[in-house]
Design a protein around this motif. Structure first.
Motif, PDB file in Angstrom:
ATOM      1  N   LEU A 158       3.735  34.533 -18.792  1.00  0.00           N
ATOM      2  CA  LEU A 158       2.282  34.677 -18.831  1.00  0.00           C
ATOM      3  C   LEU A 158       1.683  33.751 -17.777  1.00  0.00           C
ATOM      4  O   LEU A 158       1.799  32.516 -17.874  1.00  0.00           O
ATOM      5  CB  LEU A 158       1.764  34.324 -20.229  1.00  0.00           C
ATOM      6  N   ARG A 159       1.045  34.345 -16.771  1.00  0.00           N
ATOM      7  CA  ARG A 159       0.494  33.563 -15.673  1.00  0.00           C
ATOM      8  C   ARG A 159      -0.926  34.039 -15.350  1.00  0.00           C
ATOM      9  O   ARG A 159      -1.127  35.219 -15.050  1.00  0.00           O
ATOM     10  CB  ARG A 159       1.375  33.696 -14.420  1.00  0.00           C
ATOM     11  N   GLU A 160      -1.872  33.116 -15.434  1.00  0.00           N
ATOM     12  CA  GLU A 160      -3.267  33.361 -15.071  1.00  0.00           C
ATOM     13  C   GLU A 160      -3.820  34.622 -15.739  1.00  0.00           C
ATOM     14  O   GLU A 160      -4.487  35.452 -15.130  1.00  0.00           O
ATOM     15  CB  GLU A 160      -3.396  33.449 -13.541  1.00  0.00           C
ATOM     16  N   ALA A 193       1.686  42.830 -23.763  1.00  0.00           N
ATOM     17  CA  ALA A 193       0.399  42.413 -23.197  1.00  0.00           C
ATOM     18  C   ALA A 193      -0.734  42.730 -24.174  1.00  0.00           C
ATOM     19  O   ALA A 193      -1.671  41.931 -24.331  1.00  0.00           O
ATOM     20  CB  ALA A 193       0.175  43.104 -21.856  1.00  0.00           C
ATOM     21  N   CYS A 194      -0.642  43.881 -24.849  1.00  0.00           N
ATOM     22  CA  CYS A 194      -1.656  44.225 -25.859  1.00  0.00           C
ATOM     23  C   CYS A 194      -1.614  43.246 -27.026  1.00  0.00           C
ATOM     24  O   CYS A 194      -2.657  42.795 -27.507  1.00  0.00           O
ATOM     25  CB  CYS A 194      -1.432  45.646 -26.363  1.00  0.00           C
ATOM     26  N   VAL A 195      -0.423  42.917 -27.482  1.00  0.00           N
ATOM     27  CA  VAL A 195      -0.277  41.982 -28.603  1.00  0.00           C
ATOM     28  C   VAL A 195      -0.877  40.623 -28.255  1.00  0.00           C
ATOM     29  O   VAL A 195      -1.531  39.980 -29.086  1.00  0.00           O
ATOM     30  CB  VAL A 195       1.214  41.841 -28.985  1.00  0.00           C
ATOM     31  N   VAL A 198      -3.800  40.181 -23.228  1.00  0.00           N
ATOM     32  CA  VAL A 198      -3.893  39.803 -21.821  1.00  0.00           C
ATOM     33  C   VAL A 198      -3.688  41.038 -20.943  1.00  0.00           C
ATOM     34  O   VAL A 198      -3.281  42.108 -21.412  1.00  0.00           O
ATOM     35  CB  VAL A 198      -2.844  38.722 -21.458  1.00  0.00           C
ATOM     36  N   ASP A 199      -3.956  40.882 -19.650  1.00  0.00           N
ATOM     37  CA  ASP A 199      -3.760  41.967 -18.706  1.00  0.00           C
ATOM     38  C   ASP A 199      -2.285  42.116 -18.361  1.00  0.00           C
ATOM     39  O   ASP A 199      -1.473  41.200 -18.564  1.00  0.00           O
ATOM     40  CB  ASP A 199      -4.560  41.723 -17.423  1.00  0.00           C
ATOM     41  N   MET A 242      -2.211  52.086 -22.253  1.00  0.00           N
ATOM     42  CA  MET A 242      -2.061  51.860 -23.683  1.00  0.00           C
ATOM     43  C   MET A 242      -3.320  51.179 -24.225  1.00  0.00           C
ATOM     44  O   MET A 242      -3.824  50.233 -23.613  1.00  0.00           O
ATOM     45  CB  MET A 242      -0.830  50.980 -23.948  1.00  0.00           C
ATOM     46  N   PRO A 243      -3.857  51.637 -25.361  1.00  0.00           N
ATOM     47  CA  PRO A 243      -5.049  50.992 -25.923  1.00  0.00           C
ATOM     48  C   PRO A 243      -4.817  49.504 -26.155  1.00  0.00           C
ATOM     49  O   PRO A 243      -3.764  49.102 -26.654  1.00  0.00           O
ATOM     50  CB  PRO A 243      -5.259  51.729 -27.242  1.00  0.00           C
ATOM     51  N   THR A 244      -5.789  48.700 -25.796  1.00  0.00           N
ATOM     52  CA  THR A 244      -5.609  47.253 -25.886  1.00  0.00           C
ATOM     53  C   THR A 244      -5.470  46.758 -27.320  1.00  0.00           C
ATOM     54  O   THR A 244      -4.979  45.645 -27.538  1.00  0.00           O
ATOM     55  CB  THR A 244      -6.786  46.526 -25.209  1.00  0.00           C
ATOM     56  N   ASP A 245      -5.898  47.553 -28.298  1.00  0.00           N
ATOM     57  CA  ASP A 245      -5.760  47.134 -29.693  1.00  0.00           C
ATOM     58  C   ASP A 245      -4.445  47.600 -30.315  1.00  0.00           C
ATOM     59  O   ASP A 245      -4.254  47.500 -31.529  1.00  0.00           O
ATOM     60  CB  ASP A 245      -6.931  47.633 -30.531  1.00  0.00           C
TER      61      ASP A 245
END
Length: 333
Positions: A158-160, A193-195, A198-199, A242-245
């Motif tokens: 995980l970066r920025e 990323a969704c969990v 983050v982007d 993919m939906p962010t939720d």
């Protein structure tokens, strides 16, 4: 330049890997009788891991299997019943005809290692320790094992505010396994990323032995020729997001529908799927599983036209080319 080459899509990376291994290979060998061309230490990066699918007339892929395998991993499963339904060849990977061990990556990842990695990244965003190991000590103890894992580990970074992933593989068949592996691993990356909220970052694929079986060279040559002569004619589709939720409840819900369709306990129309309470992204996956149900359980009848029409343009393109003889007359190529 020390970083692996960066590609905007997996299709471009796939073509370049095929070209390199088929033309500039380092070795020709035949481990366990499998004659192949081989290059050592190959790597590439994808700037957009969602662009995980090649669209090539000469390489007809199976999007239903790809989603099934990714969900089989996400479900932490090792049963042959599910994955063998979508790919009967997987029966040869089983010791007992019931389970798969080595290549059941999800059963090794989505237990304690995954939860620990997510918790680590939630508390220490710049950590280098979020590694999901797959290859185990003792994997080589049985020389006759039909299923030694090709995946060594996945590394989450995980970066920025963006989740990057690095994949380490001991071996990869550039024509066959590479397509399915990149699809599943990048989908796991996007889910994570969704969990984490983050982007999505880059995806990096490192392989110790990248190889192509000699029997597959005619198809490889067709892919390379197509990439040169017909590039401007090939369709392009924006990759779905993919939906962010998305979280575990959605994955489990999709797996429940998958099982009911696989066992032929239910059949769905597009209208049925539209009211299941799933986001459109996951509705498309359930539509694919209904396509598979009809392919398997409805003899030689054409797949329902309304079902094909409800698929996204990208999935419709893939499905109609993969099973042209089972398509409705209206959409046959």
């Amino acid at each position: 330049m020390l970083a692996p080459p960066m590609f905007p899509s997996f299709e471009r990376a796939y073509i370049e890997v095929l070209r390199h291994v088929s033309e500039d290979y380092e070795f020709r060998n035949a481990p366990r009788g499998n004659t192949s061309r081989e290059s050592l230490g190959l790597s590439f990066q994808l700037s957009d891991p969602r662009s995980r699918t090649p669209f090539l007339n000469s390489r007809k892929i199976n999007p239903i299997y790809h989603f099934a395998e990714a969900l089989w991993y996400l479900g932490g499963r090792s049963d042959l019943a599910m994955i063998g339904y979508y790919a009967p060849r997987r029966h040869r990977d089983s010791h007992d005809g019931v389970t798969i061990d080595g290549s059941a990556y999800g059963a090794r990842i989505f237990q304690q290692p995954y939860e620990q990695a997510v918790e680590l990244l939630q508390g220490e965003k710049d950590s280098k320790r979020a590694v999901l190991p797959v290859f185990r000590a003792g994997e080589l103890a049985d020389p006759q094992s039909p299923d030694v894992p090709c995946l060594l580990a996945l590394h989450l970074l995980l970066r920025e505010g963006r989740l990057h992933m690095v994949c380490y593989m001991r071996a990869n068949d550039a024509d066959r396994g590479l397509i399915a592996d990149v699809f599943s691993f990048t989908l796991i990356q996007e889910f994570t990323a969704c969990v984490l909220g983050v982007d999505l970052g880059t995806y990096t694929h490192h392989v110790g032995s990248m190889h192509i079986g000699e029997p597959d060279m005619p198809r490889v040559e067709q892919v390379i020729a197509e990439s040169i002569g017909r590039r401007s004619e090939l369709p392009r589709f924006a990759p779905p997001v993919m939906p962010t939720d998305t979280g575990w409840p959605q994955i489990l819900q999709v797996l429940e529908h998958e099982e009911a369709l696989r066992l032929n306990r239910i059949q769905y129309t597009p209208e049925d799927i539209a009211v299941l309470g799933l986001a459109p992204y996951w509705q498309q996956v359930v539509l694919l599983f209904e396509v598979q149900r009809q392919l398997v359980h409805c003899a030689a009848d054409p797949v329902d036209l309304a079902l094909i029409a409800a698929l996204s343009p990208a999935l419709r393109w893939q499905v109609t080319r993969r099973w042209p003889g089972r398509m409705p007359v209206e959409v046959r190529l």
